[in-house]
Design a protein around this motif. Structure first.
Motif, short mmCIF file in Angstrom:
data_model
loop_
_atom_site.label_atom_id
_atom_site.label_comp_id
_atom_site.label_asym_id
_atom_site.label_seq_id
_atom_site.Cartn_x
_atom_site.Cartn_y
_atom_site.Cartn_z
N TRP A 16 0.84 -1.18 0.00
CA TRP A 16 0.00 0.00 0.00
C TRP A 16 0.88 1.25 0.00
CZ3 TRP A 16 -5.48 -0.20 0.62
CH2 TRP A 16 -6.00 -1.48 0.80
N GLU A 68 1.16 -5.09 3.75
CA GLU A 68 -0.03 -5.49 4.49
C GLU A 68 0.24 -6.74 5.32
OE1 GLU A 68 -4.12 -7.65 3.23
OE2 GLU A 68 -3.71 -5.78 2.16
N LEU A 118 -5.82 -6.89 6.89
CA LEU A 118 -6.78 -5.86 6.50
C LEU A 118 -8.12 -6.27 7.07
CD1 LEU A 118 -7.31 -3.28 4.83
CD2 LEU A 118 -7.83 -4.77 2.89
N LEU A 129 -5.87 -1.20 8.33
CA LEU A 129 -4.71 -1.90 7.77
C LEU A 129 -3.63 -2.03 8.82
CD1 LEU A 129 -3.05 -2.95 5.28
CD2 LEU A 129 -2.41 -0.57 4.88
N TYR A 178 0.11 -2.90 9.19
CA TYR A 178 1.18 -2.83 8.20
C TYR A 178 2.56 -3.01 8.82
CZ TYR A 178 2.63 1.67 10.02
OH TYR A 178 3.12 2.65 10.85
N THR A 230 -7.62 2.99 5.94
CA THR A 230 -7.33 3.12 4.50
C THR A 230 -8.10 4.27 3.88
OG1 THR A 230 -9.01 1.47 3.97
CG2 THR A 230 -6.73 0.69 4.22
N LYS A 247 -3.74 0.65 -2.82
CA LYS A 247 -2.90 -0.50 -3.16
C LYS A 247 -1.83 -0.07 -4.15
CE LYS A 247 -5.81 -4.32 -1.94
NZ LYS A 247 -6.29 -5.65 -2.28
#
Length: 137
Positions: free
Chosen positions: A5, A41, A44, A49, A51, A66, A76
């Motif tokens: 992302w 990621e 999700l 998210l 991360y 997001t 993305k």
């Protein structure tokens, strides 16, 4: 295969808020995830998210939204490439022209016009951008 992302929100605030947990009421980190950061990621869930930071500034791991109020904060992105290039991928770790250090970190270039203090290296000093004695080559 891992999803990546890119942070596109937070341009006016220095990045987006990162929280310790998935819940919007969990504690925020002191630092924000910077705009243009690339993250991998981990999970999700419901627009949140989890991360791992790949490139950019901010906490190494955490939870971000997001989107908020219909505005995208993260989109993305293509997986970064190890060779770098047009996709803005990973660097080569400093193994390019100067080569990398023995500890795996990038080698540092000498300061421009740095004085040579080692007499064994003095013969290789550079004058006007050309090594002495090489002007005749």
């Amino acid at each position: 295969m891992a999803e990546y992302w890119k942070v596109v929100g937070g341009t006016e605030t220095g990045g987006i808020v990162v929280r310790v947990g998935r819940d919007l009421k969990s504690s925020p980190f002191g630092d924000r995830l910077t705009t243009d950061a690339i993250v991998k990621e981990i999970e999700l869930a419901g627009g949140r998210l989890n991360y791992e930071l790949v490139k950019g500034g901010g906490p190494e791991t955490g939870w971000v939204s997001t989107s908020i109020s219909g505005k995208e904060l993260c989109v993305k992105a293509a997986a970064p490439t190890e060779a770098g290039g047009a996709s803005g991928g990973f660097s080569d770790g400093g193994a390019g022209v100067l080569g990398g250090g023995l500890d795996g970190r990038p080698a540092e270039a000498p300061a421009p016009n740095a004085a040579v203090t080692d007499p064994s290296v003095a013969a290789a000093s550079v004058v006007g951008g050309v090594a002495e004695g090489a002007q005749d080559l």
